[in-house]
Design an enzyme around this catalytic site. Structure first.
Site, PDB file in Angstrom:
ATOM      1  N   GLU A   1     -12.069  -3.699  -7.210  1.00 61.68           N
ATOM      2  CA  GLU A   1     -12.653  -3.368  -5.905  1.00 61.68           C
ATOM      3  C   GLU A   1     -13.913  -2.522  -6.045  1.00 61.68           C
ATOM      4  OE1 GLU A   1      -9.777  -1.272  -3.493  1.00 61.68           O
ATOM      5  OE2 GLU A   1      -9.016  -0.144  -5.193  1.00 61.68           O
TER       6      GLU A   1
ATOM      7  N   ASN B   1     -12.211  -5.544   0.459  1.00 68.76           N
ATOM      8  CA  ASN B   1     -12.688  -4.581   1.475  1.00 68.76           C
ATOM      9  C   ASN B   1     -13.580  -3.541   0.809  1.00 68.76           C
ATOM     10  OD1 ASN B   1     -10.826  -5.966   3.021  1.00 68.76           O
ATOM     11  ND2 ASN B   1      -9.218  -4.462   2.665  1.00 68.76           N
ATOM     12  N   ASP B   2     -13.066  -2.955  -0.260  1.00 71.53           N
ATOM     13  CA  ASP B   2     -13.879  -1.960  -0.959  1.00 71.53           C
ATOM     14  C   ASP B   2     -14.973  -2.622  -1.791  1.00 71.53           C
ATOM     15  OD1 ASP B   2     -13.047   0.621  -0.173  1.00 71.53           O
ATOM     16  OD2 ASP B   2     -11.149   0.314  -1.208  1.00 71.53           O
TER      17      ASP B   2
ATOM     18  N   ARG C   1       0.864  -1.186   0.000  1.00 69.47           N
ATOM     19  CA  ARG C   1       0.000   0.000   0.000  1.00 69.47           C
ATOM     20  C   ARG C   1       0.903   1.240   0.000  1.00 69.47           C
ATOM     21  NH1 ARG C   1      -3.466  -3.503   3.329  1.00 69.47           N
ATOM     22  NH2 ARG C   1      -5.629  -3.342   2.623  1.00 69.47           N
TER      23      ARG C   1
HETATM   24  C1  PEP Z   1      -9.386  -3.479  -0.595  1.00 71.90           C
HETATM   25  O1  PEP Z   1     -10.160  -2.536  -0.818  1.00 71.90           O
HETATM   26  O2  PEP Z   1      -9.771  -4.646  -0.419  1.00 71.90           O
HETATM   27  C2  PEP Z   1      -7.934  -3.246  -0.516  1.00 71.90           C
HETATM   28  C3  PEP Z   1      -7.088  -4.243  -0.451  1.00 71.90           C
HETATM   29  O3  PEP Z   1      -7.501  -1.965  -0.475  1.00 71.90           O
HETATM   30  P1  PEP Z   1      -7.637  -1.031   0.819  1.00 71.90           P
HETATM   31  O4  PEP Z   1      -8.088  -1.895   1.971  1.00 71.90           O
HETATM   32  O5  PEP Z   1      -6.302  -0.442   1.078  1.00 71.90           O
HETATM   33  O6  PEP Z   1      -8.651  -0.049   0.410  1.00 71.90           O
HETATM   34 MG    MG Z   2      -9.381  -0.654  -1.513  1.00 69.94          MG
END
Ligand code: PEP
Ligand code: MG
Length: 551
Positions: A428, A451-452, A294
């Site tokens: 995402e 996650n997103d 990241r």
């Molecule tokens: C996600 O969105 O799953 C991801 C890996 O990115 P971040 O959690 O940094 O938004």
């Molecule tokens: Mg993300």
């Protein structure tokens, strides 16, 4: 003994003293003073103290990071000698009869605004320096003891909430566990806690000020914290913690083993990191590569917009140390919960749906090119993958690739050596998952940001703790989008990984393997537990019966 419950983010037991973390408070009152001379004297004293502090920081940075990084503290020392700034503050004290604190807040804020209004991006960025200095002056004047916010001995840290920018600055060697009153399970702070494998409770509503300094046990298994526990509890939970440590030691035996199921399917298990400091964890946990670096944490860790050279150093260090392992670096994903003063992003009504990630990069081309040039230069030192976040369309991917090609040509004409790279995108957004066939034609790999993807598919703000009861990480719609993405990727010879938190969810490992996932990228501490699960699966057996060894 007192028992308080919360929501567990990271399992495990932490035993030690509580430390209440308080963000510095800058409540300034605007009452008038009689003795204006005394306020000027306090101001001058604080100015001297802060100049000394900046000098110490300069020396420290010079030793640890070199002249380039240290120069900022030298500039801070000079700024504090600026006559206009000093006169403006003195006028507020002497003529308007305000306190030194009030004068600092007003005087420095006005100076910061002046920088912000300038056209030159270099001078605009100086406003963040003025705000830093303002805070340092106020800390001295208000007696905020910033050095001891985290204390000096290992402790269980208790806070109202922590922003990613605060979490990254914590000294990890002093953290036994983390407890917050607010917070949500999919926030970046929770992700950082997982990557540190730090027993963590959020939503602990009954946190009390008088916990500070008390002995406590954070019991992740029972989602609670015991303040001043009984001796019996200390003994039994110490035994439980030792058992956990024993299990972790046993997992070490899996180092060097392949991630292959009993029936012979092999996948890659990579690690997620936030910067060069996490490389040790990748190695200790035997990850085969980095599936998500990241890169925004390089920006969050910097006081100013990091230069091309500073970024190159960070990326090169990771690539060189881990070569020949692949390292996938995601381009800057700033915005939403990850904000930085020097980026000067406007406040938005819906930041998660707003100006963030690739949207910033594609509209601030110089900013984007600085990162891409640093990445391409670093590619000569290892096995690099570049990944673009928050993509919703083929047009965006083509634009990213065009800018990347432009940077490559520039560097070629400058005679810079570069390596071969893979280019990928994060899936995402539902838009990307639904257009995966078209997007796959453009790239070497996909990485599912669950996650997103969950946030946008279920319309559940991942930062909003109130929505926890509505959140379902195994929502069928999300699982269906994951399957569709993997299948679309494979139709076009594009490999597909998962780098969101779901990748580490062991109850889904069998499902993901059956869907055909090629890579799982997880927090470093989850690499070996995941390897253990993969090696115990026999996919030739019917669904649900594939786990053939006791976990
Ligand atoms: C996600 O969105 O799953 C991801 C890996 O990115 P971040 O959690 O940094 O938004
Ligand atoms: Mg993300």
């Amino acid at each position: 003994m007192k028992v308080v419950t919360g929501t567990k983010i990271v399992n495990g037991i932490a035993i030690g003293k509580i430390r209440i973390y308080r963000a510095p408070c800058y409540d300034i009152d605007d009452s008038l003073v009689e003795d204006t001379g005394a306020e000027v004297a306090r101001f001058e004293q604080a100015r001297g103290r802060v100049q000394d502090q900046q000098h110490v920081l300069y020396e420290r940075a010079l030793q640890s990071a070199g002249e380039d990084s240290a120069a900022i503290f030298e500039a801070h020392e000079l700024m504090l000698d600026d006559e206009d700034l000093i006169d403006a503050c003195k006028e507020i004290m002497l003529k308007q009869r305000h306190t030194a604190e009030y004068a600092v807040q007003e005087g420095f804020d006005n100076a910061a605004q002046m920088f912000r209004d300038m056209d030159d991006p270099y001078f605009q960025a100086r406003s963040a320096d003025v705000i830093d200095l303002r805070n340092a002056m106020l800390d001295v004047l208000l007696g905020n003891d910033t050095d001891s916010m985290q204390g000096t001995e290992p402790s269980i840290l208790v806070a109202e909430d922590l922003a990613p920018s605060e979490t990254v600055k914590l000294d990890k060697s002093l953290l036994l566990g983390l407890i917050t009153r607010e917070g949500s399970s999919n926030s970046h702070t929770a992700i950082l806690a997982r990557s540190m494998n730090l027993p963590t409770l959020i939503q602990c509503k009954d946190i009390a000020d008088d916990w500070d300094g008390k002995f406590a046990i954070l019991d992740g298994y029972n989602s609670c914290v015991y303040i001043e526990p009984t001796q019996d509890l200390i003994d039994s939970l110490t035994a439980r913690r030792n058992k956990d440590l024993g299990k972790e030691a046993l997992l070490q035996q899996l180092k060097g083993a392949s991630n292959t199921t009993i029936d012979g399917k092999t996948i890659k298990v990579f690690a997620n990191i936030g910067g060069p400091a996490d490389v040790g964890e990748v190695q200790t946990n035997d990850a085969e590569g980095v599936g998500l670096f990241r890169s925004e944490f390089v920006y969050l860790n910097s006081k100013t917009d990091p230069s091309e050279d500073a970024q190159f150093d960070a990326y090169k260090r990771v690539l060189e140390t881990l070569a020949p392992k692949q390292v996938i670096i995601r381009t800057c994903d700033i915005g939403a919960d990850k904000t930085i003063d020097y980026m000067k992003l406007d406040k938005e009504e819906n930041p998660a749906l707003g100006y963030r990630a690739i949207r910033i990069c594609l509209t601030r081309r110089d900013f984007f090119k600085r990162q891409l040039r640093a990445l391409l230069r670093a590619s000569a030192y290892g096995n690099l993958g570049i990944m673009f976040p928050m993509i919703i369309s083929v047009r965006e991917v083509r634009e990213c690739k065009d800018i990347l090609a432009e940077c490559r040509h520039e560097l070629e004409s400058e005679g810079v050596r570069m390596g071969r790279i893979e280019v990928g995108i994060m899936i995402e957004t539902p838009a990307a998952a639904l257009c995966a066939d078209e997007l796959a034609e453009e790239v070497d790999f996909f990485s599912l940001g669950t996650n997103d993807l969950t946030q946008y598919t279920c319309a559940i703000d991942r930062q909003n703790a109130k929505l926890e009861p509505f959140s379902d990480t195994h929502h069928p719609a999300v699982l269906r989008l994951i399957r569709m993405t993997i299948e679309a990727g494979h139709r076009h010879n594009t490999w597909v990984g998962i780098c969101g938190e779901l990748g580490a969810d062991k109850s889904l490992t069998e499902t993901f393997l059956r869907m055909g996932v090629d890579e799982l990228s997880v927090n470093p501490k989850s690499v070996l537990p995941l390897r253990k699960i993969i090696r115990s699966l026999d996919l030739s057996k019917p669904i649900g019966q594939a786990l053939v060894q006791e976990q």
